[in-house]
Each structure stands twice: as C-alpha cells, then as structure tokens.
Design a protein around this motif. Structure first.
Motif, PDB file in Angstrom:
ATOM      1  N   HIS A   1     -31.295 -12.526   0.430  1.00  0.00           N
ATOM      2  CA  HIS A   1     -29.986 -12.539  -0.226  1.00  0.00           C
ATOM      3  C   HIS A   1     -29.127 -11.373   0.262  1.00  0.00           C
ATOM      4  O   HIS A   1     -27.940 -11.534   0.546  1.00  0.00           O
TER       5      HIS A   1
ATOM      6  N   LEU B   1     -23.487 -17.664  -2.473  1.00  0.00           N
ATOM      7  CA  LEU B   1     -24.465 -16.571  -2.548  1.00  0.00           C
ATOM      8  C   LEU B   1     -23.881 -15.369  -3.273  1.00  0.00           C
ATOM      9  O   LEU B   1     -24.533 -14.735  -4.097  1.00  0.00           O
TER      10      LEU B   1
ATOM     11  N   ALA C   1     -23.905 -15.629  -6.943  1.00  0.00           N
ATOM     12  CA  ALA C   1     -25.217 -15.437  -7.583  1.00  0.00           C
ATOM     13  C   ALA C   1     -25.568 -13.955  -7.587  1.00  0.00           C
ATOM     14  O   ALA C   1     -26.555 -13.511  -6.996  1.00  0.00           O
TER      15      ALA C   1
ATOM     16  N   TRP D   1     -28.918 -11.749  -7.891  1.00  0.00           N
ATOM     17  CA  TRP D   1     -29.882 -11.526  -6.802  1.00  0.00           C
ATOM     18  C   TRP D   1     -29.560 -10.284  -5.989  1.00  0.00           C
ATOM     19  O   TRP D   1     -30.342  -9.883  -5.128  1.00  0.00           O
TER      20      TRP D   1
ATOM     21  N   GLU E   1     -34.467 -20.606 -11.249  1.00  0.00           N
ATOM     22  CA  GLU E   1     -33.601 -19.670 -10.516  1.00  0.00           C
ATOM     23  C   GLU E   1     -34.073 -19.494  -9.083  1.00  0.00           C
ATOM     24  O   GLU E   1     -33.275 -19.402  -8.145  1.00  0.00           O
TER      25      GLU E   1
ATOM     26  N   GLU F   1     -31.747 -20.449  -5.866  1.00  0.00           N
ATOM     27  CA  GLU F   1     -31.381 -19.456  -4.855  1.00  0.00           C
ATOM     28  C   GLU F   1     -31.886 -19.889  -3.477  1.00  0.00           C
ATOM     29  O   GLU F   1     -31.188 -19.721  -2.473  1.00  0.00           O
TER      30      GLU F   1
END
Length: 573
Positions: free
Chosen positions: A80, A95, A98, A101, A134, A138
């Motif tokens: 990530h 990304l 999110a 992360w 999750e 991801e």
DNA sequence: AAGTGTGGCGCG
DNA sequence: AAAGCGCGCCACACTT
C-alpha cells in the motif's frame, strides 16, 4: 490456488481464502488460532501459494517459532505504501481513500520476555486492518492498481514483500554473536566492566588528562555545552566539540579528548548494557524495519543493526562446524546510476571490479580518491569544496549519468516527485516548504524569504537527486536478497550425509538445519552455513547478484561484482 | 517525572 | 559547524 489470503477477525478466529489466477474466491477455511500453524504448513507443502496478509511482522514470527516457513507473500501494508504514492499507478484514488492502510511499522513484539498470552488474539486499534473482509478488499484494490501499471511495479511489490519475509527471518534466526569476544574488545578498549554508573578505568584516566590539559578539574566531558565553554575558557578557538572540527586544532587536550569520545561512543552505543539487552543464547536479535526509509531502504528499530561498528565485527562468530559466507557489492550506487542512465562511459568505468579506478582510467580525474569524492558528490549534490570542484569534470565524462541525477534535482527544486527504476515515488515536500516557495514568489517578498526559499528548494533537490539512486540501489539489494533466499532454500541438509556440523539450535527450528541469512546492511550480506555447504552458498550468493542485475536492468552492460569471503569470524577489515 | 529538541557519532 | 544523501541511538539540556 495462486494466493491464500489470511484475515484475523475481531473474535480472534482466522479465515483463510484461496484465490485463483483471476482472483476469484475459492475455498474458505475457518481456523481457531491454534490451528493456523498446521494449516499454513500443510497448504505451503501442497500448493505453496503466495500468502496475502496485512502485515508480515504480525503473521510470520508465530509461524517461524514452530519451524514453518513460507516461500512467498504479498504484504499489504508495504505494498500500500508503494502503490498509493507511485507515479506509475494511473488512478491511485481508491488506494488513497483506504487511508486505514497507510500506517507505519509498529513492533509487534516489543517485550519478548514478557508473555502476554491474553492479548495475543486481541485486535490492536492502532494497527493496520486485519479482518478478512478488509484484507480481501485491499488486495482487490492493489491488484487493480498493479494491473493498470507497468510490470516493474509488480516486481517491486514482490521484492518488497520478500524483504518483509527476510526481515522477520533475520530477527528469528539472529546474528551468531560471541559475547565473550565482544567483552574482550570492550575490556581491551575501556578496561574491565565497571560498576553500574561508574566510568570505565581508561575513560576515567582520559577524563583526568583532559581536565589537566584544560586546567579545569571540574570540566564535564560528557556535556557538549559545558565542554565547549571549558575549551574556550582555556583559549581554544573552536565553535563546537565535534571531532571533525577539534581534530584540526593543536592543543594537548585534543588527543585525549578524541580518544575519550571514541570510547564513550563505544560504551554507550555497544557496551556491556547492549550485550545484556540484545544478546541471548549466542544470538544478537536486531529488529529490521523493511521499507522504513523513504527511499525504500530498510531501517532498524532497537539494537542498531544498521550501525554496528566495524570494531565489533569480530564478535560475529559462526557456530561450531558452521561458517560465514560474507559478501558486499563494490560501489553499488554508482553502478545502479550507470545502469539506470544507460551511460556507456560509466558502464565501461565499472567494467573491472573497481569503478573508481575505472573513472581514473577514463581520464576525467587524476586519483582514485578524487574519483570517489567526485562520484559521491555527483549523487549527493555537492556544490562546494573538493567534491563540488570535481563534479563538473564528471559531467563532461559521464553526461548521461549526470543528466539523470541533475534532472532529478531540478524536479525536486520545483517541488515535483521523482520515481525509482521499479516505481517507488518520492514524497511531496511539506506544507511549510510550499508556503515558503509561494511567499518568496509574491511581489513584495523579502530578500530573506527569497534566500530561504532558494536554500530549501536546493535541499529538496539534493534529496530527490539522491532518492532515485539510493532507492534503486535498495531495489537491487532487495532483488539480490529475495533471489538468494530462494536459492538457499534449495540447498538441502542431507540427513544421511555428514556435513560435519550439529544443528544451529539457537537459530530456531526454521533455520537450525539450513544455510540462512544472518545479517544484511544495505549492500552486504552474511550467510550462516555449515562449513561443508559453504561452496554451494558462495555460488548461490554470486549467482543471485547476477540475477538481480538481470531482473532490474535486463541486458545492461553494467555488472555488480561482489567481494565474497568465507570465514567463521566476520573480518576485522 | 515525562516529553521534546539538539549535538554528536556510528553505519551505508 | 559540514562541504554532500539516507538513517538510529545515546546523553544532556530544556520544556511542560
């Protein structure tokens, strides 16, 4: 099954999902925590999937403790960090959204001796998400990002994940460490171990000598401000107490003071307390932090693995019947620069084993020392002094290489981002930087603001200049490590044959019976191996370096020669 | 008493 | 107070 995703749910139970080539969910398995080890062992043996998990540091140590190793993984936290920022990802929006992360490293096991059985399964609120839903979400975002980006980015994510495995394995196996030899080195330098809080004998003698030379019996040698005042009172013309400055001064206090500083550093950073804290059962257990540096280099946290003084290298000692295969790359960063830029002249200078000698042969500088200063100055952005004076010559001799770093510096000065060979992008400058640049371009900007803005712009330019080289060198090193790890896995300890070594039990069940990495430091590695297997290990180390060069740079003429040694003690140098 | 900043120095 | 990049750690000094 191509991938196997693992999630730890709020109740502590674990869910495993097999995924096929297309990422479709396959078999779902629910596991009690105690069943995880057997599940991974069996699945690894049968299918060797790429394990997908939130954070290698949270999953792998518990497996290694039981002797279970995995071949490959996809570390979502580290991936990530790369993908959300990489300029090679066309749409990083999902990304970046999110944000849960985007968390840094946290030591999952800060107090190894204190067993907190009841916390073992409790979710950590500050940590990276870990539930199966999750985790799968991801992973889907990351696969989409990778599918839309050039292939080398997938290579980077795979290498970074392999690094995560290796970091956990290095911590588990530890560095074979001879505490007796370490104590001998300390005693030679400092005198016998003193009582807690007391100054070692030799330091005490030097402190008296310093006090006499300054004519000041009460001087505090350990406090830079007080020491500085005492030195100025004694008539020394110095602005600081640092070595590089005071070494230039002629005065009776200087030799004992420099000596005292050396010893003080040794005592506080790697003295007897360090042995007590970091060495147990003949192993030094440092904590590595993969991806811990913006450029992609590893950092360390606790134990100072990446700052181990050369003086202590003889304390690395192989187990009986075992030895070390040590290797380092000669001039990794300039070679990486030559390969990235496709600079034929610089590739030619690196054709032998000493790139600096090659630079001298090319005629742009007169001595090896000048070549080294010039090349380092080119990569760091030196503008003054010997280094700054030599860089322009390099610009004439190696125009393609210099153009690459000069352009990276220009980009940084404008506040832009640069990207390594495999796709790790530099961070943007901070708000303060941007505000200063904005303020300096306003009509009424003060001369001071303009000067400051220019200065910090150049600072950032030197950072981006170095980023592409240091970051790509870190990628080469990861590729080397990852390839070497897989080659070492193929070297089998034949139970029937006699390798002349007893198992290295202190290395833990996963590594007691195989050659394993024991140390890593940016461009050097040490493998701990039974003596009888050292030749195979040496070949693996050499082949993996060549493979790393091919993996990153294909048919580039630049090669990456190693200095390889076999010895049961790390060399004194 | 605990947190933060700084100087200094080890490593690449 | 490095010139010229990236780190971690320690002790001391200062702040809260």
């Amino acid at each position: 099954m191509r991938w196997c995703a693992l999630g730890r749910n709020a109740d502590g139970r674990i869910t495993a999902f097999g995924l096929n080539e297309l990422g479709d969910l396959g078999e779902r398995t629910e596991l009690a925590p105690a069943e995880l080890v057997d599940f991974v062992r069996a699945t690894e043996a049968a299918q060797a999937p790429r394990w997908v998990w939130n954070d290698t540091a949270k999953w792998l140590p518990g497996l290694l403790k039981f002797g279970v190793r995995v071949t490959r993984c996809h570390d979502l936290r580290l991936a990530h960090a790369i993908l959300a920022r990489s300029a090679l990802v066309p749409d990083p929006g999902p990304l970046r959204a999110a944000a849960a992360w985007a968390v840094g490293h946290e030591d999952p096991d800060p107090e190894p001796q204190q067993t907190t059985l009841f916390e073992l399964d409790a979710p950590r609120l500050t940590a990276v998400p870990g539930g199966i839903e999750e985790t799968l979400a991801e992973f889907a975002r990351q696969r989409a990002a990778l599918a839309s980006a050039p292939g080398q980015l997938a290579l980077l994510v795979a290498a970074e994940s392999a690094g995560a495995l290796i970091a956990a394995e290095l911590r588990e196996a530890g560095v074979p460490w001879d505490a007796t030899e370490h104590d001998r080195i300390l005693t030679d330098a400092l005198g016998p171990r003193p009582a807690t809080g007391a100054r070692p004998e030799i330091m005490a003698r030097l402190a008296e000598e310093i006090a006499r030379a300054l004519g000041n019996p009460r001087v505090s040698v350990d406090s830079p401000p007080k020491l500085l005042r005492a030195m100025r009172d004694a008539g020394l013309d110095v602005q600081s107490t640092s070595q590089w400055e005071i070494a230039e001064v002629e005065h009776p206090v200087i030799p004992p003071l420099l000596h005292y500083k050396k010893l003080s550093r040794l005592l506080t950073a790697n003295g007897w307390n360090w042995i007590d804290e970091w060495v147990r059962d003949g192993r030094y257990h440092p904590v590595y932090v993969p991806g811990g540096v913006v450029t992609g280099r590893w950092a360390s946290s606790g134990g100072g693995a990446l700052q181990l003084p050369r003086l202590l290298r003889p304390a690395l000692r192989a187990d009986p019947g075992w030895t070390f295969v040590s290797a380092d790359v000669a001039q990794l960063e300039p070679r990486v620069l030559a390969a990235m830029s496709g600079d034929r002249a610089m590739a030619a200078a690196g054709a032998g084993t000493d790139l600096y000698a090659g630079v001298v042969d090319s005629g742009v500088v007169a001595t090896r020392q000048d070549a080294k200063i010039a090349v380092l100055g080119a990569m760091y952005g030196a503008t003054t002094g010997d280094s700054g004076r030599l860089v322009p010559r390099l610009r004439r001799g190696f125009p393609d290489a210099m153009r690459l770093v000069d352009q990276a510096a220009e980009t940084g000065e404008r506040g832009g981002i640069v990207t390594t060979w495999l796709g790790r992008s530099s961070p943007l400058p901070g708000d303060e930087w941007l505000e200063l640049q904005a303020r300096a371009t306003l009509p009424g900007a003060s001369a001071r603001d303009e000067r400051e803005a220019k200065r910090v712009a150049r600072d950032f330019g030197r950072f981006t200049r170095n980023f592409i080289v240091q970051g790509t060198a870190a990628e080469w090193a990861l590729a080397w490590l990852a390839d070497l790890r897989l080659r070492l896995n193929e070297i089998v300890w034949d139970e029937a044959g006699d390798v002349g070594a007893t198992p290295a039990r202190a290395s833990g069940p996963a590594f007691a019976r195989r050659p394993h990495l024991a140390f890593f430091l940016h461009d050097e590695i040490i493998v701990h191996t039974p003596i009888a297997l050292a030749e195979q290990v040496t070949a693996a180390v050499t082949e993996s370096a060549a493979a790393a060069g091919r993996l990153l740079f294909g048919q580039s003429p630049v090669d990456f020669p190693l200095d390889v040694r076999v010895a049961e003690r790390a060399a004194k140098d």
